[in-house]
Enzyme design. Structure first.
Site: not given
Ligand code: ZN
Ligand code: ZN
Length: 345
Positions: A199-200
């Site tokens: 994810c980020t």
């Protein structure tokens, strides 16, 4: 004692310009047990306000999730302050690659029920039983393995502008939806496939990996520090970059370019473009992708309807909004039937 912002965003912007100091955009998070969130919140606000820290910070009983900007000259003091808090000592700081002095214009420290809106009931599984953390080098190796299933744990508007090659990018609006879809799709491979996720900045995978382990997946891996840390390692260790396009980020920049590939298209004309904007009509504020030509043509709006409203005198716009819900508070990201070229993935 000042516990809240006293400057407007505009006043702050002017101050930042005048000071012309370099600022660092930083994010970090940690799961921890915070008993008195109110005291902790005030403690952070008082100290960080003094250090001219700006940003959006969520504090919950389960931990802290922070995106902020710090004047470069105060970084040492800021870091020392973090280290003075037991569960934040040596916490990994994600430092943005592209610096932008105006990534945040206010300091907002908010108490939340959770540090990530994940829709999960924590009591059902052990969040600390996480997947195996891997760095960029190992991650690059893993995702070439034919037994690997690579999953993007972010939402549709994030993976739309950038993702790893061969990743599954669920077309979802929420993290919760993503969890269910992946579990269903991979139900028959809980034992034989390597589930690799990213994810980020890594925070969503902390929960997701624990969740999948709880659901019976045997080989669960997560990209340590997410795309942000991956990019840093790729650059510093001179590794092959397997990420295409832009990393969507949650500040004014909206995206950080990782590779030169433009994998998305303008939602209005279909031309290659990966610039997210918010509809200029205050009552709409829809997040979507718009190229410069369309921005000019549409006066920065998502539709002719919004353009018409946006071009009315401000007082008239206010009258129109009266009594209606502030739709920009509703979860409305990149989905609207007026956007002809929004692809579902
Ligand atoms: Zn366009
Ligand atoms: Zn609009």
């Amino acid at each position: 004692m000042q516990l809240y912002n006293t400057l407007s965003a505009k006043e702050r912007e002017e101050l930042i310009e005048k000071a012309s100091k370099d600022r660092l955009t930083i994010s970090f998070y940690t799961y921890a047990h915070i008993k008195n969130t109110e005291i902790f919140r005030n403690h952070l606000f008082i100290h960080w306000n003094e250090m001219e820290v700006l940003g959006r910070i969520y504090v919950a009983h389960e931990g802290i999730n922070a995106q902020l900007s710090v004047p470069a000259e105060n970084f040492e003091v800021f870091k020392n302050h973090l280290d003075s808090i037991t569960f934040l000592e040596n916490v990994r700081l994600n430092i943005a690659i592209e610096q932008n002095n105006k990534s945040f214009l206010k300091l907002k420290v908010k108490i939340r029920h959770k540090i990530v809106a994940d829709g999960l009931n924590d009591d059902t599984f052990d969040v600390t039983n996480k997947g195996i953390h891997v760095g960029a080098e190992k991650f690059n190796e893993l995702i070439e393995d034919p037994d690997t299933v690579l999953v993007d744990m972010r939402n549709h508007y994030e993976s739309e502008i950038g993702h790893f090659k061969n990743a599954i990018t669920p077309d979802v609006d929420t993290f919760r939806d993503s969890l269910d879809i992946i579990e269903e799709d991979l139900a028959d491979h809980k034992e034989d496939k390597k589930l690799v996720m990213y994810c980020t900045g890594g925070i969503r995978c902390e929960k997701a990996s624990a969740y999948y382990k709880h659901k019976g997946f045997k080989q669960v891996y997560q990209l340590e520090g997410g795309i942000i840390e991956y990019t840093r390692q790729v650059n510093s260790k001179n590794l092959e970059n397997k990420f295409l396009g832009k990393n969507f980020v949650f500040d004014h920049r909206r995206g950080e370019r990782i590779s030169e590939d433009v994998i998305a298209n303008c939602h209005q004309c279909g031309n290659p473009c990966d610039t997210h904007v918010n509809c200029a009509n205050e009552a709409c504020h829809l997040l979507f992708i718009q190229c410069e030509a369309c921005a000019t043509k549409m006066n920065n709006c998502c539709s002719y309807n919004c353009k018409e409203i946006h071009e009315l005198p401000f007082e008239e716009q206010k009258k129109l909004r009266k009594g209606k819900h502030a739709s920009n508070k509703i979860f409305k990201k990149g989905r609207s039937e007026v956007l002809k070229f929004k692809k579902s993935q």
